[in-house]
Scaffold this active site. Structure first.
Site, PDB file in Angstrom:
ATOM      1  N   HIS A   1      -1.134  -7.712  -8.697  1.00  0.00           N
ATOM      2  CA  HIS A   1      -0.087  -8.403  -7.933  1.00  0.00           C
ATOM      3  C   HIS A   1       0.376  -9.666  -8.650  1.00  0.00           C
ATOM      4  O   HIS A   1      -0.367 -10.259  -9.423  1.00  0.00           O
ATOM      5  CB  HIS A   1      -0.612  -8.761  -6.541  1.00  0.00           C
ATOM      6  CG  HIS A   1      -0.961  -7.548  -5.735  1.00  0.00           C
ATOM      7  ND1 HIS A   1      -2.236  -7.030  -5.696  1.00  0.00           N
ATOM      8  CD2 HIS A   1      -0.190  -6.750  -4.962  1.00  0.00           C
ATOM      9  CE1 HIS A   1      -2.234  -5.952  -4.917  1.00  0.00           C
ATOM     10  NE2 HIS A   1      -1.007  -5.756  -4.473  1.00  0.00           N
TER      11      HIS A   1
ATOM     12  N   ASP B   1      -4.972 -10.773  -9.881  1.00  0.00           N
ATOM     13  CA  ASP B   1      -5.896  -9.636  -9.721  1.00  0.00           C
ATOM     14  C   ASP B   1      -5.520  -8.492 -10.663  1.00  0.00           C
ATOM     15  O   ASP B   1      -5.941  -7.361 -10.485  1.00  0.00           O
ATOM     16  CB  ASP B   1      -5.911  -9.158  -8.263  1.00  0.00           C
ATOM     17  CG  ASP B   1      -4.539  -8.638  -7.817  1.00  0.00           C
ATOM     18  OD1 ASP B   1      -3.556  -8.747  -8.613  1.00  0.00           O
ATOM     19  OD2 ASP B   1      -4.424  -8.126  -6.693  1.00  0.00           O
TER      20      ASP B   1
ATOM     21  N   GLY C   1       0.797  -1.236   0.000  1.00  0.00           N
ATOM     22  CA  GLY C   1       0.000   0.000   0.000  1.00  0.00           C
ATOM     23  C   GLY C   1       0.823   1.276   0.000  1.00  0.00           C
ATOM     24  O   GLY C   1       0.266   2.373  -0.054  1.00  0.00           O
TER      25      GLY C   1
END
Ligand code: SGN
Ligand code: CA
Length: 745
Positions: A719, A716, A595
């Site tokens: 990743h 996804d 993140g």
């Protein structure tokens, strides 16, 4: 209609050029003002610490009276729309000196060190012949520069018998009460100054900062039980960002038994009080001071404890008692400030200074006096966003004026410079409000309609999250990067800011407009989040990983370091086996944090997360979250990457930096976030210098021939799978082998 005034500086410059310029290289102020010709004004800047507008009579206080501060408004002008740009001590002071927002002057959080080599108004005025002095609280860590005289408090300073740092670097303890002493020293300095030259005196009180230790003469002045409570003392924080629940500055839960509430000995009621910090002021007192102190506090304390012991008080009543104690102490401290403002005014009025001296009273930020259940500041809500600003300037500012112009602490420096007839530096961000002072407070047509605010000290005392925002005369929008949410307040219908209306359909357009203003102001002030160091230490997992990585880094001797976000962190997940296979024998360090954006990596590097390591190679891959979280402009993200490279180069000049293109993401080449990443890659490719920085475009490794991404590589579409890591390793190996990082392979 607001009257229009010409506040263009060009007119002034032209005039200045026409007049003979004075020997020191400064230019004279316009001749329309006879009071100023040949006589530049003296400036006395009285600056207190944490003085809320709610505790100033002239701003309509319901809780106290401040006749001497009010006198400035009666005899001069008061600004109703005066704001800080970062509600914290050090940052506010740095903005006052530089006329710049925190991210530009570099002082973003308390504890930063002010870079005194940068231009300040005080240095400029000193150069043009002004005598300059600062007395009292400084709090900028580095030594004051540009002052002919200083006597400053170390750090926060003390109320009772305080130590001061003298100009020779020594520390000296003075017996007495801090607020009185600061005024004494200020008056002494005025007495001995060179009377042939103008001066700026910054008289900067510690009061009424925590832990609010009043002088005995003010004990009992505000009686417990009589001080009106604010309507929002029991705010439940609903209807706004959930981050409100995290801050630790509530009267109910965060007052310390000794430090704040002035009890002696062990904390007897840990369910109501925090116990850790004692009242340090008591230890500094003389025997007489202690006796006076105890004579006031002890009977009240004993009575309260008895009631509490006997089960006679509800939790709510305990909070109410705490509020009363807090306010008794806070307002007592304010009273001493008010009296000492009076002493300075009297000195000026009884001397030859009376006609040509500007006297200002303001405070580094506002403060919560129980509103929202709080003490302290930091949040962009009104009580701490607003700053008192009162100014008296005989012959220039007529008595009894009230201005509605939106001013900020970044405006003081340019205003003072212009008052002194000194040309403004081009890069100053604030705007002079001299023309407003000279025109009865009227708001020029081209004056700002909105202010920008940014708070950066998250993951620190009081746990207030990083946020920024914009305020117009009616609305306020706040943005919280951690949760990526907006709050919007309509100050007309909800002056207490109890409910965010960002999601109400009737405010849709208002929110859009506020976002647009926010972006415009950020552009104007060159706020690029991608380059502004930001910690995520207020997220528990992140803080833990940071601690672990630091420990690991402390061992030193890492040859290979990976720096990035979740994709890099994933070497510990889906990529674990591949990592083992290729890097298992190498002393390698994984500094990937899920993140993270460029600003977080900048924080980590600038806080020395890498420890003593000077790796042979650093692999950097960062930026996809800048796109994903806010579709950040590629140029901004690229500047963030560039800063990371710069920091790494600075720390470890011999390290080879293997800068990876940001990986492609999304289903196909039309994916907007992929396009943003490509935009960044195009820009950062130029960081390759063939010597220390090597840009590697790795996109091909993850793309199908038609530019799509297979879910086998990125399940996804962001990743990597194990197969993805295998491919990534494959692109890295040739370089790492060539540079001998992978010994024995
Ligand atoms: C100290 C205070 C805090 C206060 C900060 C910043 N704690 O840390 O309550 O928020 O200063 O204040 S204390 O235990 O020392 O009283 S600032 O005005 O200097 O920014
Ligand atoms: Ca302060």
């Amino acid at each position: 209609m607001a009257p229009m005034y010409d506040r263009s500086f060009h007119g002034l410059l032209w005039l200045a050029a026409a007049l003979a310029s004075l020997t020191h290289g400064f230019t004279k102020v316009s001749a329309d003002d006879s009071s100023q010709v040949g006589q530049r004004p003296n400036i006395i800047f009285i600056f207190s610490d944490d003085h809320a507008l709610q505790a100033i009579g002239a701003y309509g206080s319901q809780v106290n009276q401040t006749p001497r501060i009010d006198q400035l408004a009666r005899q001069g002008m008061i600004f109703d729309q005066s704001f800080c740009c970062n509600s914290l001590c050090g940052p506010s002071r740095a903005s006052v000196l530089t006329g710049k927002h925190s991210h530009v002057n570099g002082f973003m959080r308390n504890g930063n060190r002010f870079d005194g080599s940068q231009p300040t108004f005080i240095k400029r005025l000193q150069k043009t012949g002004y005598q300059t002095a600062v007395i009292g609280k400084w709090h900028l860590v580095s030594q004051p520069e540009g002052f002919d005289f200083y006597r400053i408090l170390p750090g926060q300073g003390s109320y009772y018998n305080p130590d001061f740092i003298e100009m020779d670097g020594s520390r000296k303890r003075y017996e007495g009460y801090c607020t009185d002493l600061i005024a004494d020293f200020s008056i002494d300095w005025l007495e001995q100054r060179d009377r042939d030259r103008p001066f700026v005196l910054m008289c900067q009180h510690k009061a009424p900062h925590r832990n609010w230790a009043p002088h005995p003469r003010h004990f009992g002045r505000y009686k417990l039980g009589t001080i009106p409570e604010p309507a929002t003392l029991f705010d439940d924080y609903s209807g706004r960002t959930k981050l409100l629940h995290e801050s630790e500055m509530s009267i109910a839960n965060h007052f310390h038994w000794g430090h704040d509430m002035k009890f002696h000995g062990e904390n007897r009621f840990p369910e109501h009080f925090r116990g850790a910090i004692k009242n340090g002021e008591y230890g500094r007192m003389t025997d007489q001071q202690k006796a006076d102190w105890d004579a006031y506090y002890e009977p009240e304390n004993q009575a309260f404890m008895k009631q509490l012991q006997a089960g006679q008080l509800t939790t709510e009543q305990v909070t109410q008692w705490k509020y009363q104690r807090y306010m008794h102490d806070y307002l007592g401290c304010v009273q001493a400030v008010d009296e000492n403002v009076g002493r300075i005014i009297d000195y000026v009025d009884n001397s030859e200074l009376a006609d040509n001296t500007v006297v200002i009273y303001c405070s580094d930020q506002g403060f919560y006096l129980g509103e929202h259940g709080w003490y302290d500041k930091r949040w962009m809500f009104e009580e701490s966003l607003r700053m008192p600003f009162l100014i008296r300037w005989p012959n220039v500012v007529p008595a009894g004026q009230r201005s509605q112009a939106m001013i900020q602490n970044i405006d003081y420096a340019p205003t003072f410079l212009e008052m002194a007839g000194v040309e403004l530096p081009e890069d100053i961000q604030g705007e002079s409000f001299l023309s407003i002072l000279k025109s009865d407070g009227g708001v020029p047509e081209d004056w700002r309609q909105a202010i920008y605010y940014a708070y950066y000290e998250n993951a620190a005392v009081h746990q207030v999250p990083q946020h920024d925002g914009v305020r117009t005369d009616r609305y306020k929008a706040m943005y919280f990067p951690r949760t990526r949410e907006w709050n919007l307040f309509d100050l007309e219908t909800d002056p207490q800011e109890m409910k965010s209306v960002h999601d109400q359909p009737q405010y849709k357009e208002v929110l859009e407009d506020m976002k647009q203003r926010y972006n415009q102001l950020r552009d104007k002030y060159e706020v690029n989040s991608a380059t502004i160091p930001a910690t995520r230490g207020d997220e528990a997992w992140w803080a833990k990983r940071d601690r672990e990585k630091r420990q690991q880094a402390q061992q030193g001797g890492h040859d290979l370091v990976f720096i990035g976000d979740s994709i890099t962190q994933g070497w510990e997940g889906a990529g674990r086996d591949i990592w083992q296979q290729h890097f298992g024998d190498v002393k390698a360090l994984n500094l990937g944090f899920s993140g993270d954006r460029t600003e977080h990596v900048i924080w980590r590097l600038s806080q020395n997360q890498m420890g003593p390591n000077r790796p042979q190679v650093a692999v950097i891959m960062i930026g996809t979250n800048n796109a994903g979280h806010s579709q950040q402009d590629p140029a901004q993200t690229a500047a963030g990457v560039q800063e990371i490279v710069r920091l790494l180069r600075q720390k470890s000049p011999k390290t080879k930096i293997l800068l990876q293109s940001i990986f492609p993401r999304g289903a196909d080449p039309q994916d907007p976030l992929r396009q943003i990443n490509s935009g960044v890659n195009e820009k950062i490719s130029s960081l390759d210098d063939g010597q220390h920085v090597f840009f590697q475009d790795v996109s091909e490794a993850f793309l199908e021939p038609d530019g799509t991404i297979s879910k086998e590589v990125m399940p996804d579409l962001l990743h990597l799978s194990a197969e993805g890591y295998r491919r990534w390793a494959e692109t890295l190996l040739p370089k790492l082998q060539k540079w001998n990082v992978l010994r024995g392979q």
